[in-house]
Design a protein around this motif. Sequence first.
Motif, mmCIF file in Angstrom:
data_model
loop_
_atom_site.group_PDB
_atom_site.id
_atom_site.type_symbol
_atom_site.label_atom_id
_atom_site.label_comp_id
_atom_site.label_asym_id
_atom_site.label_seq_id
_atom_site.Cartn_x
_atom_site.Cartn_y
_atom_site.Cartn_z
ATOM 1 N N GLU A 111 7.528 -17.579 35.114
ATOM 2 C CA GLU A 111 6.924 -17.161 36.382
ATOM 3 C C GLU A 111 6.959 -15.647 36.531
ATOM 4 N N ASN A 112 8.066 -15.044 36.149
ATOM 5 C CA ASN A 112 8.210 -13.595 36.256
ATOM 6 C C ASN A 112 7.182 -12.888 35.368
ATOM 7 N N THR A 113 6.987 -13.398 34.175
ATOM 8 C CA THR A 113 6.001 -12.809 33.261
ATOM 9 C C THR A 113 4.603 -12.934 33.845
ATOM 10 N N GLU A 114 4.288 -14.098 34.402
ATOM 11 C CA GLU A 114 2.967 -14.301 35.007
ATOM 12 C C GLU A 114 2.759 -13.353 36.190
ATOM 13 N N LEU A 115 3.784 -13.192 37.028
ATOM 14 C CA LEU A 115 3.662 -12.292 38.181
ATOM 15 C C LEU A 115 3.500 -10.839 37.747
ATOM 16 N N ARG A 116 4.248 -10.435 36.730
ATOM 17 C CA ARG A 116 4.109 -9.058 36.237
ATOM 18 C C ARG A 116 2.709 -8.822 35.671
ATOM 19 N N THR A 117 2.184 -9.794 34.953
ATOM 20 C CA THR A 117 0.846 -9.665 34.385
ATOM 21 C C THR A 117 -0.199 -9.578 35.497
ATOM 22 N N ALA A 118 -0.068 -10.448 36.487
ATOM 23 C CA ALA A 118 -1.017 -10.432 37.610
ATOM 24 C C ALA A 118 -0.926 -9.115 38.381
ATOM 25 N N ASN A 119 0.276 -8.619 38.594
ATOM 26 C CA ASN A 119 0.478 -7.361 39.320
ATOM 27 C C ASN A 119 -0.131 -6.204 38.540
ATOM 28 N N ALA A 120 0.049 -6.191 37.225
ATOM 29 C CA ALA A 120 -0.517 -5.124 36.405
ATOM 30 C C ALA A 120 -2.040 -5.160 36.465
ATOM 31 N N ALA A 121 -2.617 -6.365 36.443
ATOM 32 C CA ALA A 121 -4.071 -6.496 36.512
ATOM 33 C C ALA A 121 -4.595 -5.986 37.850
ATOM 34 N N LEU A 122 -3.903 -6.307 38.941
ATOM 35 C CA LEU A 122 -4.334 -5.830 40.261
ATOM 36 C C LEU A 122 -4.199 -4.309 40.361
ATOM 37 N N ARG A 123 -3.124 -3.772 39.804
ATOM 38 C CA ARG A 123 -2.928 -2.312 39.830
ATOM 39 C C ARG A 123 -4.028 -1.616 39.042
ATOM 40 N N ASP A 124 -4.416 -2.203 37.910
ATOM 41 C CA ASP A 124 -5.466 -1.608 37.081
ATOM 42 C C ASP A 124 -6.807 -1.568 37.805
ATOM 43 N N ASN A 127 -6.417 -2.458 43.395
ATOM 44 C CA ASN A 127 -6.224 -3.273 44.593
ATOM 45 C C ASN A 127 -4.788 -3.210 45.120
ATOM 46 N N VAL A 128 -3.845 -2.765 44.296
ATOM 47 C CA VAL A 128 -2.433 -2.791 44.690
ATOM 48 C C VAL A 128 -1.787 -1.473 44.293
ATOM 49 N N THR A 129 -0.941 -0.983 45.164
ATOM 50 C CA THR A 129 -0.143 0.189 44.789
ATOM 51 C C THR A 129 1.235 -0.299 44.369
ATOM 52 N N PRO A 130 1.897 0.421 43.464
ATOM 53 C CA PRO A 130 3.217 -0.022 43.015
ATOM 54 C C PRO A 130 4.197 -0.144 44.177
ATOM 55 N N ILE A 131 5.055 -1.117 44.105
ATOM 56 C CA ILE A 131 6.052 -1.358 45.142
ATOM 57 C C ILE A 131 7.261 -0.484 44.855
ATOM 58 N N ALA A 132 7.776 0.137 45.890
ATOM 59 C CA ALA A 132 8.971 0.974 45.736
ATOM 60 C C ALA A 132 10.168 0.086 45.422
ATOM 61 N N GLY A 133 11.238 0.701 44.926
ATOM 62 C CA GLY A 133 12.447 -0.046 44.617
ATOM 63 C C GLY A 133 12.996 -0.751 45.835
ATOM 64 N N ARG A 134 13.868 -1.694 45.610
ATOM 65 C CA ARG A 134 14.421 -2.483 46.714
ATOM 66 C C ARG A 134 15.256 -1.611 47.645
ATOM 67 N N VAL A 135 15.122 -1.904 48.923
ATOM 68 C CA VAL A 135 15.886 -1.177 49.942
ATOM 69 C C VAL A 135 16.794 -2.199 50.630
#
Length: 143
Positions: A111-124, A127-135
């Motif tokens: 699931e983590n790999t799929e989410l990272r792949t989807a996030n990278a595709a959206l960033r490319d 549509n999405v800006t990178p999320i800042a580190g956890r606060v």
Amino acid sequence: MSKKRKAQEYSAEEFDQTVALIRSNASVRLDIEAITGEKLDGKTPRELFDLFRSIEQATQIQVTVARYGQARRLLAQTRVDMESLPPAHMPVETAKFVEDLQRRLDVAKRENTELRTANAALRDRGNVTPIAGRVIQGKAVAR
């Protein structure tokens, strides 16, 4: 491997003992001659001591290489053992628990790999800006 000692870091007693041992012990002389390929006849005490130091350093390197080889073999064996989880000697309840954990870990990794792949595709696509580190949210307490 221990830090290489400079010639001046040896005490005078160590120097004298080493030279005396090389000069008095025929088997040590033969070993040094065999290792270095040099005859020791006519060598000064400093040259004898330098030959001893070079052999000592080579020995330390060989010991380090041997330890590294042992560590690699142990690591390879551990990997083989871990691939066959759970081990045969493990109690049944624990084995089931380990198998369940392994299955859940595999699912989470997928699931983590799929989410990272989807996030990278959206960033490319922009549509999405990178999320800042956890606060970590907390409350301020007045004293």
